[in-house]
Design a protein around this motif. Structure first.
Motif, short mmCIF file in Angstrom:
data_model
loop_
_atom_site.label_atom_id
_atom_site.label_comp_id
_atom_site.label_asym_id
_atom_site.label_seq_id
_atom_site.Cartn_x
_atom_site.Cartn_y
_atom_site.Cartn_z
N VAL A 189 0.83 -1.21 0.00
CA VAL A 189 0.00 0.00 0.00
C VAL A 189 0.86 1.26 0.00
O VAL A 189 2.01 1.25 0.44
N HIS A 190 0.28 2.32 -0.53
CA HIS A 190 0.86 3.65 -0.42
C HIS A 190 -0.27 4.65 -0.25
O HIS A 190 -1.44 4.31 -0.43
N LEU A 191 0.07 5.86 0.12
CA LEU A 191 -0.90 6.91 0.39
C LEU A 191 -0.78 7.99 -0.68
O LEU A 191 0.33 8.40 -1.05
N VAL A 192 -1.93 8.43 -1.18
CA VAL A 192 -2.01 9.58 -2.08
C VAL A 192 -2.86 10.62 -1.37
O VAL A 192 -4.01 10.34 -0.99
N ALA A 193 -2.31 11.79 -1.16
CA ALA A 193 -3.01 12.86 -0.44
C ALA A 193 -3.10 14.08 -1.35
O ALA A 193 -2.09 14.61 -1.79
N ARG A 194 -4.34 14.51 -1.62
CA ARG A 194 -4.55 15.72 -2.41
C ARG A 194 -4.89 16.86 -1.46
O ARG A 194 -5.76 16.72 -0.60
N VAL A 195 -4.19 17.97 -1.61
CA VAL A 195 -4.46 19.14 -0.78
C VAL A 195 -5.82 19.70 -1.21
O VAL A 195 -5.98 20.16 -2.35
N ALA A 196 -6.78 19.63 -0.31
CA ALA A 196 -8.15 20.06 -0.62
C ALA A 196 -8.40 21.52 -0.24
O ALA A 196 -9.16 22.22 -0.90
N GLU A 197 -7.74 21.96 0.84
CA GLU A 197 -8.03 23.29 1.37
C GLU A 197 -6.91 23.73 2.29
O GLU A 197 -6.28 22.91 2.95
#
Length: 156
Positions: A107-115
């Motif tokens: 597994v890996h993490l994908v984080a999108r900056v939302a705010e």
């Protein structure tokens, strides 16, 4: 992962809305699952009993949801995003477990900056992320919104 444009220890100002941050990956092992059962006290058969699991849709034990979440937290640390700049985890909302993770899945993490929001204190700001934990085959296994408080870049 650190790059010249994004060194380890990112400040509030270093995040851009819409940007995606991808962490390194890690394989979940049977040892991880057993150790998490020991630490948490959650010995539910769906995680620990191979014979029981043969009669489930999964066919074998699956990782605890909080274990996968914790591993993703470690991968976020491995990416260096928080080094010396994180102040607080403020919340985890809309956490969904959408697909199982088994021994041997990576597994890996994908984080999108939302705010991003400035706070009333000039030395900190709040960043909200839409996060996806993803397996080696591209399957999303967990989603959530997390809100973190970061240091602002010091003024010289």
């Amino acid at each position: 992962m650190s790059t010249p444009e994004h060194p380890r220890g990112r400040y509030f100002e270093d995040f851009a809305v819409g940007e995606e941050i991808v962490t390194p990956a890690r394989t979940i092992t049977s040892t991880d699952i057993v150790n998490f059962a020991c630490i948490s006290g959650d010995f539910n058969e769906i995680h620990t009993n191979f014979e029981y699991c043969k009669r489930t849709p999964f066919g074998e034990p699956i990782a605890h949801g909080p274990l996968v979440y914790a591993v993703a937290g470690g991968l976020w640390h491995a990416a260096g995003v928080n080094d010396g700049t994180i102040l607080a985890l403020l919340g985890v909302d809309e956490w969904r477990l959408v697909s199982p993770v088994k021994h041997g899945d990576t597994v890996h993490l994908v984080a999108r900056v939302a705010e991003k929001k400035e706070t009333s204190k000039p030395d900190r700001g709040v960043v909200a992320f839409d996060r996806r934990i993803v397996k080696q085959d591209g399957t999303v296994v967990q989603t959530m919104k997390t809100t973190l408080m970061y240091r602002r870049r010091p003024r010289d």
